[in-house]
Every structure is written in C-alpha cells, then in structure tokens.
Scaffold this motif. Sequence first.
Motif, mmCIF file in Angstrom:
data_model
loop_
_atom_site.group_PDB
_atom_site.id
_atom_site.type_symbol
_atom_site.label_atom_id
_atom_site.label_comp_id
_atom_site.label_asym_id
_atom_site.label_seq_id
_atom_site.Cartn_x
_atom_site.Cartn_y
_atom_site.Cartn_z
ATOM 1 N N HIS A 24 0.820 -1.217 0.000
ATOM 2 C CA HIS A 24 0.000 0.000 0.000
ATOM 3 C C HIS A 24 0.848 1.258 0.000
ATOM 4 O O HIS A 24 1.972 1.290 0.541
ATOM 5 N N ALA A 25 0.295 2.302 -0.645
ATOM 6 C CA ALA A 25 0.935 3.618 -0.633
ATOM 7 C C ALA A 25 0.699 4.252 0.736
ATOM 8 O O ALA A 25 -0.142 3.794 1.519
ATOM 9 N N ARG A 26 1.458 5.348 1.025
ATOM 10 C CA ARG A 26 1.337 5.975 2.348
ATOM 11 C C ARG A 26 0.731 7.372 2.276
ATOM 12 O O ARG A 26 0.578 8.048 3.287
ATOM 13 N N TRP A 27 0.297 7.783 1.070
ATOM 14 C CA TRP A 27 -0.478 9.027 0.950
ATOM 15 C C TRP A 27 -1.899 8.754 1.428
ATOM 16 O O TRP A 27 -2.424 7.660 1.253
ATOM 17 N N ASN A 28 -2.556 9.819 2.030
ATOM 18 C CA ASN A 28 -3.959 9.677 2.482
ATOM 19 C C ASN A 28 -4.076 8.480 3.432
ATOM 20 O O ASN A 28 -4.923 7.592 3.278
ATOM 21 N N ARG A 29 -3.244 8.484 4.453
ATOM 22 C CA ARG A 29 -3.002 7.310 5.283
ATOM 23 C C ARG A 29 -4.224 6.808 6.050
ATOM 24 O O ARG A 29 -4.398 5.601 6.247
ATOM 25 N N VAL A 58 4.846 1.426 -0.042
ATOM 26 C CA VAL A 58 5.620 2.302 -0.934
ATOM 27 C C VAL A 58 5.212 3.747 -0.616
ATOM 28 O O VAL A 58 4.169 3.973 0.002
ATOM 29 N N PRO A 59 6.016 4.733 -1.020
ATOM 30 C CA PRO A 59 5.669 6.128 -0.693
ATOM 31 C C PRO A 59 4.304 6.569 -1.216
ATOM 32 O O PRO A 59 3.456 7.044 -0.465
ATOM 33 N N GLY A 60 4.088 6.366 -2.541
ATOM 34 C CA GLY A 60 2.837 6.838 -3.134
ATOM 35 C C GLY A 60 2.329 5.882 -4.195
ATOM 36 O O GLY A 60 2.990 4.898 -4.540
ATOM 37 N N SER A 61 1.152 6.212 -4.751
ATOM 38 C CA SER A 61 0.519 5.306 -5.730
ATOM 39 C C SER A 61 1.355 5.134 -6.986
ATOM 40 O O SER A 61 1.311 4.074 -7.623
ATOM 41 N N TYR A 62 2.111 6.171 -7.328
ATOM 42 C CA TYR A 62 2.952 6.069 -8.535
ATOM 43 C C TYR A 62 3.962 4.925 -8.402
ATOM 44 O O TYR A 62 4.320 4.289 -9.382
ATOM 45 N N GLU A 63 4.384 4.631 -7.165
ATOM 46 C CA GLU A 63 5.379 3.574 -6.921
ATOM 47 C C GLU A 63 4.764 2.176 -6.856
ATOM 48 O O GLU A 63 5.476 1.176 -6.743
ATOM 49 N N LEU A 64 3.420 2.089 -6.923
ATOM 50 C CA LEU A 64 2.794 0.772 -6.767
ATOM 51 C C LEU A 64 3.191 -0.236 -7.844
ATOM 52 O O LEU A 64 3.529 -1.386 -7.510
ATOM 53 N N GLY A 89 -3.884 2.039 -3.183
ATOM 54 C CA GLY A 89 -3.494 3.449 -3.204
ATOM 55 C C GLY A 89 -4.743 4.313 -3.210
ATOM 56 O O GLY A 89 -5.813 3.856 -3.606
ATOM 57 N N VAL A 90 -4.591 5.539 -2.754
ATOM 58 C CA VAL A 90 -5.717 6.485 -2.754
ATOM 59 C C VAL A 90 -5.260 7.765 -3.423
ATOM 60 O O VAL A 90 -4.352 8.447 -2.927
ATOM 61 N N LEU A 91 -5.842 8.050 -4.561
ATOM 62 C CA LEU A 91 -5.536 9.282 -5.303
ATOM 63 C C LEU A 91 -6.727 10.221 -5.146
ATOM 64 O O LEU A 91 -7.869 9.823 -5.370
ATOM 65 N N ILE A 92 -6.453 11.453 -4.717
ATOM 66 C CA ILE A 92 -7.536 12.433 -4.568
ATOM 67 C C ILE A 92 -7.202 13.630 -5.444
ATOM 68 O O ILE A 92 -6.091 14.175 -5.367
ATOM 69 N N LYS A 93 -8.149 14.001 -6.290
ATOM 70 C CA LYS A 93 -7.920 15.080 -7.261
ATOM 71 C C LYS A 93 -7.478 16.356 -6.551
ATOM 72 O O LYS A 93 -8.069 16.774 -5.562
ATOM 73 N N MET A 97 -3.108 18.529 -12.926
ATOM 74 C CA MET A 97 -3.438 17.324 -13.710
ATOM 75 C C MET A 97 -2.679 16.089 -13.149
ATOM 76 O O MET A 97 -2.725 15.007 -13.729
ATOM 77 N N HIS A 98 -1.936 16.284 -12.041
ATOM 78 C CA HIS A 98 -1.152 15.175 -11.450
ATOM 79 C C HIS A 98 -2.033 13.934 -11.269
ATOM 80 O O HIS A 98 -1.671 12.823 -11.620
ATOM 81 N N PHE A 99 -3.203 14.150 -10.738
ATOM 82 C CA PHE A 99 -4.155 13.069 -10.434
ATOM 83 C C PHE A 99 -4.454 12.247 -11.679
ATOM 84 O O PHE A 99 -4.373 11.018 -11.684
ATOM 85 N N TYR A 101 -2.818 11.990 -14.519
ATOM 86 C CA TYR A 101 -1.690 11.255 -15.100
ATOM 87 C C TYR A 101 -1.341 10.026 -14.260
ATOM 88 O O TYR A 101 -1.129 8.931 -14.796
ATOM 89 N N ILE A 102 -1.333 10.200 -12.930
ATOM 90 C CA ILE A 102 -0.987 9.049 -12.084
ATOM 91 C C ILE A 102 -2.086 7.988 -12.178
ATOM 92 O O ILE A 102 -1.821 6.796 -12.340
ATOM 93 N N SER A 103 -3.343 8.401 -12.076
ATOM 94 C CA SER A 103 -4.461 7.436 -12.094
ATOM 95 C C SER A 103 -4.406 6.562 -13.338
ATOM 96 O O SER A 103 -4.452 5.339 -13.268
HETATM 97 O O1 INI Z 1 -0.794 7.956 -3.514
HETATM 98 C C1 INI Z 1 -0.863 9.132 -3.863
HETATM 99 N N1 INI Z 1 0.254 9.749 -4.366
HETATM 100 C C2 INI Z 1 0.206 11.050 -4.756
HETATM 101 N N2 INI Z 1 1.340 11.623 -5.232
HETATM 102 C C3 INI Z 1 2.657 11.056 -5.015
HETATM 103 C C4 INI Z 1 3.052 10.085 -6.135
HETATM 104 O O2 INI Z 1 2.275 8.904 -6.066
HETATM 105 C C5 INI Z 1 4.539 9.698 -5.990
HETATM 106 O O3 INI Z 1 4.733 9.068 -4.743
HETATM 107 C C6 INI Z 1 5.463 10.913 -6.081
HETATM 108 O O4 INI Z 1 5.128 11.636 -7.266
HETATM 109 C C7 INI Z 1 6.930 10.490 -6.131
HETATM 110 O O5 INI Z 1 7.152 9.613 -7.191
HETATM 111 C C8 INI Z 1 -0.999 11.773 -4.675
HETATM 112 N N3 INI Z 1 -1.119 13.126 -5.112
HETATM 113 O O6 INI Z 1 -0.143 13.717 -5.640
HETATM 114 O O7 INI Z 1 -2.210 13.742 -4.971
HETATM 115 C C9 INI Z 1 -2.157 11.106 -4.140
HETATM 116 O O8 INI Z 1 -3.286 11.684 -4.024
HETATM 117 N N4 INI Z 1 -2.042 9.821 -3.761
#
Ligand code: INI
Length: 166
Positions: A24-29, A58-64, A89-93, A97-99, A101-103
Amino acid sequence: MAVKGLGQIDQQYDGSKLRIGIIHARWNRSVIDALVKGAIARMQELGVPESSIIVETVPGSYELPYGTKRFVEREKKNGTPLDAVIPIGVLIKGSTMHFEYISDSVTHALMNLQDKVHIPVIFGLLTCMTEEQALARAGIDAAHSMHNHGEDWGACAVEMALKFGP
Ligand SMILES: O=c1[nH]c(NC[C@H](O)[C@H](O)[C@H](O)CO)c([N+](=O)[O-])c(=O)[nH]1
C-alpha cells in the motif's frame, strides 16, 4: 437496493492454504489504513491465516507498479511465493493534472503487471474527486454511507488465487 459492488462471492472459498500480499501507498493514510484493515479482515473470514497476509508499503501510488513487481519477485526468490497481490493506493484530485496522469498510468501498469508476475493483481486504487468520496469508499465517512472497498479486494484476491492459481 444498491446494484453496484461485488456483493456475495459465488461460493464459500477456503483460503487457508493461500499466501496473499498487500502493498500500500502511504499518501492519504487514514483512508489507506481502513482499506488495508478491511481487506485483511475479509481474507481472514475466508480462512487466510494472518501470518499468510504479507504487508509491504511504498511512498505513493505512482510507486505501486514497480513496488508490486519487486515485492512478488522477492517473495518468490525467498521461497515464499504469493498466490495473489493487492496494491492499494488512494488518489484524490488536486488543483493540477497530477491526479489524471498518475491514475491512468498506474491503472494500466497494474493491469499489465499480471502478465509479468503471473499471479492475480487486484485493482486497489481509489481515484477520488474529493476526500469525502475516499472516506466513503473506505467505510469511514461520518454517515458510513458505503461499505469498505478493501473487503471486496480481499474477497477478490482469494477467489482469483483459488480459481486461477498455478
Ligand atoms: O498515492 C498518492 N500519491 C500522490 N502523489 C505522489 C506520487 O504517487 C509519488 O509518490 C510521487 O510523485 C513520487 O514519485 C498523490 N497526489 O499527488 O495527490 C495522491 O493523491 N495519492
């Protein structure tokens, strides 16, 4: 009656012999922790021992996608292979446009990962327009308006592993 959602799986499965990974990512814990807890609880209901549920982060959803691939490979190399894996992972707009692209990129990467790791990769990425949507899908909004989607992902992992395992 709500028509969305997994509902009851089509038979009772015995997950007692399975080994399932959660990464799991650690954003929006706070939302993440509720989703992970729901997935673990549902898998235990289906007989998966707690010691057979391996949790990685992992740090964030991008790393999943990359983290999931390496997690599956590491467990296989250690002689303790996973039967399925649930990236969460939890991505919140936000205001950029980061949301988007990552989604989009993470969704495709996780889908395609299955052909590389040869075990079910369950789609545990919440892509929400608001915090309220995320809280509701983890079953922790004030109104408890929805069930915890983590439970669906746990049941899905058990079913897919038993039906389509090696
Ligand atoms: O898991 C998330 N990562 C997010 N960004 C971090 C990204 O996943 C990477 O960890 C970061 O870009 C480093 O690679 C988010 N936002 O930016 O909003 C988010 O909402 N959720």
